[in-house]
Design an enzyme around this catalytic site. Sequence first.
Site, mmCIF file in Angstrom:
data_model
loop_
_atom_site.group_PDB
_atom_site.id
_atom_site.type_symbol
_atom_site.label_atom_id
_atom_site.label_comp_id
_atom_site.label_asym_id
_atom_site.label_seq_id
_atom_site.Cartn_x
_atom_site.Cartn_y
_atom_site.Cartn_z
ATOM 1 N N SER A 1 0.832 -1.194 0.000
ATOM 2 C CA SER A 1 0.000 0.000 0.000
ATOM 3 C C SER A 1 0.866 1.242 0.000
ATOM 4 C CB SER A 1 -0.851 -0.020 1.272
ATOM 5 O OG SER A 1 -1.395 1.246 1.517
ATOM 6 N N TYR B 1 -1.467 -1.053 10.910
ATOM 7 C CA TYR B 1 -1.781 -1.532 9.557
ATOM 8 C C TYR B 1 -0.610 -1.243 8.619
ATOM 9 C CZ TYR B 1 -3.335 -1.172 4.769
ATOM 10 O OH TYR B 1 -3.393 -1.267 3.407
ATOM 11 N N LYS C 1 2.437 -3.753 6.681
ATOM 12 C CA LYS C 1 2.851 -3.779 5.262
ATOM 13 C C LYS C 1 4.360 -3.570 5.158
ATOM 14 C CE LYS C 1 -1.235 -4.368 3.425
ATOM 15 N NZ LYS C 1 -1.589 -5.674 2.854
HETATM 16 N N1 UFG Z 1 -12.307 11.318 3.780
HETATM 17 C C1 UFG Z 1 -13.294 12.188 4.187
HETATM 18 N N2 UFG Z 1 -14.419 11.664 4.763
HETATM 19 C C2 UFG Z 1 -14.610 10.328 4.922
HETATM 20 C C3 UFG Z 1 -13.581 9.447 4.508
HETATM 21 C C4 UFG Z 1 -12.449 9.976 3.943
HETATM 22 O O1 UFG Z 1 -13.166 13.410 4.052
HETATM 23 O O2 UFG Z 1 -15.653 9.927 5.464
HETATM 24 C C5 UFG Z 1 -11.105 11.878 3.140
HETATM 25 C C6 UFG Z 1 -9.815 11.569 3.886
HETATM 26 O O3 UFG Z 1 -9.572 12.522 4.876
HETATM 27 C C7 UFG Z 1 -8.790 11.584 2.739
HETATM 28 C C8 UFG Z 1 -9.593 11.051 1.552
HETATM 29 O O4 UFG Z 1 -10.958 11.244 1.878
HETATM 30 O O5 UFG Z 1 -8.414 12.909 2.444
HETATM 31 C C9 UFG Z 1 -9.364 9.569 1.289
HETATM 32 O O6 UFG Z 1 -9.616 8.837 2.485
HETATM 33 P P1 UFG Z 1 -9.757 7.255 2.486
HETATM 34 O O7 UFG Z 1 -10.088 6.837 3.889
HETATM 35 O O8 UFG Z 1 -10.685 6.810 1.419
HETATM 36 O O9 UFG Z 1 -8.320 6.761 2.060
HETATM 37 P P2 UFG Z 1 -6.883 7.036 2.733
HETATM 38 O O10 UFG Z 1 -6.087 7.804 1.724
HETATM 39 O O11 UFG Z 1 -6.999 7.593 4.083
HETATM 40 O O12 UFG Z 1 -6.328 5.566 2.892
HETATM 41 C C10 UFG Z 1 -6.417 4.627 1.850
HETATM 42 C C11 UFG Z 1 -6.597 3.245 2.440
HETATM 43 C C12 UFG Z 1 -5.369 2.845 3.174
HETATM 44 C C13 UFG Z 1 -4.174 2.989 2.282
HETATM 45 C C14 UFG Z 1 -4.074 4.385 1.720
HETATM 46 C C15 UFG Z 1 -2.942 4.474 0.738
HETATM 47 O O13 UFG Z 1 -7.693 3.217 3.325
HETATM 48 O O14 UFG Z 1 -5.487 1.495 3.522
HETATM 49 O O15 UFG Z 1 -5.278 4.705 1.064
HETATM 50 O O16 UFG Z 1 -2.807 5.753 0.216
HETATM 51 F F1 UFG Z 1 -3.069 2.727 2.973
#
Ligand code: UFG
Length: 345
Positions: A124, A148, A152
Amino acid sequence: MAVLVTGGAGYIGSHACVALIQSGHNIVVLDNLSNSCRASLEQVSEITGVKFPVVIDDVNDRAALDRLFTAYQIDAVMHFAGMKAVGESCELPLTYYRNNVAGTLTLCEAMKDYGVRTLIFSSSATVYGEPLSNPITEDFPVHATNPYGQSKVMVEQVLHDLVQADALAAVPFWNIAILRYFNPVGAHASGKIGEDPLGIPNNLLPFISLVAVGKLKELSVFGGSYPTPDGTGVRDYIHVMDLAEGHVKALDKLTDEKTSSGCHTWNLGTGNGYSVLEMVSAFEAASGRPIPYKIVDCRPGDIAECWADPSKAESELGWKATRGLMEMMEDTWRWQSQNPNGFSK
Ligand code: UFG
């Protein structure tokens, strides 16, 4: 080629099953169904017209792996089985290290004993932590800020050590690809398989989809004053079928005679970053539904922005993401609107 797909019933695993079958491979799926269901595999058979063996067991169970490797002649393994929620990993570190790290060790031990050398591992972009700059290349330093991500990083280290040890052996054994995913979204264009998280989704697109179908009231946008063009977090969203096809390309590369041993790392992303608000607008356009949202505090541990430099995968694998943002949104919407309850009809 017979490919064992661990975690094949899950979101990314099920799409990889479709891509593998459609490129002519035989598959055997191993899944413990802890965060997935068998219905996804029935849909894979419906999409491809191919039935395949499904073993309901756990990668941590060595006796189960012995039975599987004895019953099927496996040539390569795609290892998707694992847990992936950052917040949950902070509450349950033992569970994460057991499943993600110990599970991979058990799998590698069994592969070694049964002479299966080729492994494609789901890593990831989380291993880059807060990057010093964007886009991110594979040689950026790795570190983790939660169990998590640490799981990885640890598995990547184990895989490098296996190849390191091979340098001392008369005949090198391992042939490994580490694929670092950015943010997988979307669904198969048929609308038959897609992401079906348990409970309230942590990730952005599954949350937006449930707002669109009226199951959740509004989206909380985590942070509105990041140093990004509109103040919201920026990520590299990649269509899950592009990601799945990247796995098949990595398998082709590993089984190509010229690169028959070693450990290779490839970013799988698009190279484009989109903000949370851009994602909301694109989903509204694709679905024709309004997505009410409010801007709230940042989520602890989130970074401002992150996107891939995918050029190494393009030059070495001949792979490039081809599906754009609207296709990601339309396919997500087709899956969600046709299956408002996911796989539980
Ligand atoms: N976000 C919101 N509201 C929500 C959920 C997310 O504003 O309800 C925002 C987050 O703050 C972030 C973006 O949307 O800016 C993406 O969030 P995600 O939770 O969809 O994804 P992340 O980038 O936090 O994490 C994901 C996976 C991880 C992985 C990572 C790698 O969940 O497992 O991408 O970049 F490691």
